[in-house]
Scaffold this motif. Structure first.
Motif, PDB file in Angstrom:
ATOM      1  N   THR A 182       0.833  -1.204   0.000  1.00 35.67           N
ATOM      2  CA  THR A 182       0.000   0.000   0.000  1.00 35.67           C
ATOM      3  C   THR A 182       0.865   1.249   0.000  1.00 35.67           C
ATOM      4  O   THR A 182       1.921   1.277   0.646  1.00 35.67           O
ATOM      5  CB  THR A 182      -0.892   0.033   1.262  1.00 35.67           C
ATOM      6  N   ASN A 209      -8.263   2.797  -0.219  1.00 39.67           N
ATOM      7  CA  ASN A 209      -8.557   2.985   1.197  1.00 39.67           C
ATOM      8  C   ASN A 209      -8.982   4.432   1.382  1.00 39.67           C
ATOM      9  O   ASN A 209      -8.248   5.351   0.996  1.00 39.67           O
ATOM     10  CB  ASN A 209      -7.328   2.716   2.068  1.00 39.67           C
ATOM     11  N   GLY A 265     -12.167  -0.105   0.016  1.00 41.47           N
ATOM     12  CA  GLY A 265     -11.731  -0.165   1.407  1.00 41.47           C
ATOM     13  C   GLY A 265     -12.199   1.071   2.145  1.00 41.47           C
ATOM     14  O   GLY A 265     -11.397   1.936   2.516  1.00 41.47           O
ATOM     15  N   GLY A 312     -13.248   3.660   4.867  1.00 42.99           N
ATOM     16  CA  GLY A 312     -12.623   3.822   6.167  1.00 42.99           C
ATOM     17  C   GLY A 312     -13.580   4.216   7.277  1.00 42.99           C
ATOM     18  O   GLY A 312     -14.580   4.885   7.055  1.00 42.99           O
ATOM     19  N   LYS A 362     -12.019  -0.731   5.901  1.00 40.17           N
ATOM     20  CA  LYS A 362     -10.735  -0.504   6.571  1.00 40.17           C
ATOM     21  C   LYS A 362     -11.000   0.087   7.954  1.00 40.17           C
ATOM     22  O   LYS A 362     -11.443   1.222   8.090  1.00 40.17           O
ATOM     23  CB  LYS A 362      -9.850   0.425   5.755  1.00 40.17           C
TER      24      LYS A 362
END
Length: 532
Positions: A240, A300, A341, A343, A376
């Protein structure tokens, strides 16, 4: 996550549909705005796909020189590629790199061709950019082959651990050690302030500040190291980095070319927390997410950051709104559910009564709204006091909440958060915490069914209702300047208690309104899927 394991939250499906509809109505004018503009970074990213790399002796990338030269002579309203490939066809230089080098000293004359010259230049540009898109396609296929060959992480959530010393050659052994200790995802934090640089540094770097510079060579080195580690461990270790800031499109492109697996890419983070112009951010973000979609990269998002500046209970609904907006913007750009993803964070003051139950409500709501997304889950930071014993306990509760609510990506919390940069021993203890909780309670999603009218379900429905109310307010609002309602809401401080007007912020001078004849072969190829 299988249906058998998914915790149950009873919310009215009509309310969920209403929330998504409102998010789409709030987001569509911003997408229209993004479609009508380009930026210097979008144009530079396109040249990177065509193979232009390297920098001058002062470290200024050749893509910056070439875009700046074209902009000075013809403007970027029609895109950078048409005048560039016209110049190549006219013999101004034998190749793209030489053209950029000559342009940096004023040695190239650019023009906007017409007729057959225009058509020929655009065909040549498309061929060159398509080679870069095909490279991303091959990297995506290579990832899929490697996962099939060496195996994947044995369970979810994926354990996500940060490594960033400032020196890529120090990061690599630490990343390998973290993977051997159980990390499934290695995140290399960028050097402090890189998001505000309007260029991407070149080469392997050894002098970052509280992080390591994101460069193509650093991406390549870390990917190669983690591939070797993946083969040795028998499971694919994901990598990442951060596609945010003023060079978001370029870093996304480099990630696709070097087979990164995840990129931090939030719809409003750069606006709120780095004071980057909102229009610049949304234009750059749309192109970046088109790249992520093509490259098979998981994004993310950064809703956890809102709760560091606003109260995690009072502002919980703003997180839900942002998640819904991020979902809309992502899917409009071509991303699929498995790439989202989204958050959220464990940031409620632990001294509040029922704080853990409230955290469970918020986490369960996110899981219910986005059942196919690898959410996430972010650890406590705001209320880490320096008491490492209390911090270690809080991280254990955070891990437990993740296990109970079926989060997909779990960022490892450090007991020394907000005290010092964690030592390797701190990381090892943190991974022990994760392993214990997941091995002891990882199946709790099967058993966790809070009563319909109990505290947790009632709180979750309240947050969703407040999110719908906020979205309705955004959709039905407008300002005197005629900005899209979402931009007006951002200017008013709706998210993260930060006020960011659309006419201010860093990078505004790099935004360009497209002309009627604008052409960008990268955008066309990404939208058409022409080379897949």
């Amino acid at each position: 996550m299988s249906p058998r394991q998914r915790p149950v939250l009873e919310v009215d499906p009509a309310v969920v549909r209403r929330a998504r509809s409102l998010a789409r109505r709030a987001g569509q004018p911003v997408v229209d705005l993004a479609r009508a503009h380009t930026t210097v970074s979008v144009e530079r990213a396109t040249l990177r796909l065509a193979g232009l790399k390297g920098a001058d002796h002062e470290g200024t990338p050749w893509v910056n020189h070439l875009v700046d030269a074209v902009r000075a002579q013809t403007g970027l309203e029609h895109g950078v590629t048409t005048p560039v490939w016209d110049a190549l066809r006219r013999g101004q230089a034998p190749d793209l790199l030489t053209l950029a080098q000559k342009a940096s000293s004023g040695g190239v004359s650019f023009r906007l061709p017409e007729g057959s010259d225009l058509r020929a230049s655009r065909r040549a540009a498309r061929v060159a950019v398509a080679r870069g898109v095909r490279t991303m396609d091959r990297q995506r296929a290579a990832r899929e082959r490697m996962v099939a060959t060496v195996g994947d992480a044995p369970r979810t959530p994926w354990v996500y651990l940060i490594v960033a010393t400032g020196d890529i050659h120090e990061d690599i052994p630490q990343a390998r050690a973290a993977a051997e200790a159980g990390a499934d995802v290695i995140a290399v934090i960028r050097s402090t302030g890189q998001s505000l640089l309007d260029f991407v540094p070149e080469g392997a770097t050894r002098e970052g500040f509280a992080g390591t510079y994101a460069t193509q060579e650093n991406f390549r080195l870390m990917r190669a190291a983690l591939d070797e580690t993946s083969r040795r461990l028998g499971r694919y270790v994901r990598l990442t980095n951060y596609a945010s800031g003023l060079c978001m499109p370029e870093i996304a492109t480099l990630a696709g070319l070097e087979r990164l697996d995840m990129m931090l890419n939030d719809s409003m983070y750069g606006i709120l927390f780095r004071d980057i112009n909102p229009v610049r951010t949304f234009v750059d973000q749309r192109f970046s997410r088109q790249v992520h979609a093509r490259a098979g990269i998981i994004i993310n998002t950064g809703e956890d950051n809102y709760l560091t500046t606003a109260d995690a209970v009072e502002a919980a609904h703003t997180v839900t709104v942002s998640q819904l907006l991020n979902e809309y913007f992502a899917k409009e750009a071509g991303l699929e559910d498995w790439q989202l993803g989204l958050g959220h964070a464990f940031e409620i003051d632990p001294d509040l009564p029922d704080s853990f139950r409230t955290e469970l409500a918020h986490a369960l709501l996110a899981r219910r709204l986005f059942p196919r997304a690898p959410l996430k889950w972010m650890p406590p930071t705001k209320h880490m006091t320096g008491d490492v014993f209390r911090g270690y306990l809080l991280d254990g509760f955070f891990n437990l909440a993740g296990a109970m609510t079926g989060q997909g990506i779990l960022l490892v919390g450090m007991m020394t958060e907000a005290v010092v940069t964690p030592w390797l021993s701190d990381r090892d203890l943190a991974l022990q915490n994760v392993r214990y909780v997941m091995e002891a309670a990882g199946g709790l999603t099967e058993d966790f069914h809070p009563p319909r009218d109990g505290f947790i379900q009632t709180r979750a429905r309240q947050v969703l209702s407040e999110a719908v109310d906020l979205l309705e307010g955004i959709v039905h609002d407008s300002d005197a300047a005629g900005d899209p309602p979402l931009l007006a809401a951002i200017a008013d401080g709706t998210f993260g208690a930060m006020k960011r007007p659309a006419t201010a912020g860093k990078g505004l001078d790099g935004v360009v309104v497209k002309a009627g004849g604008y052409d960008n072969p990268a955008t066309s190829l990404l939208e058409e899927g022409a080379t897949r």
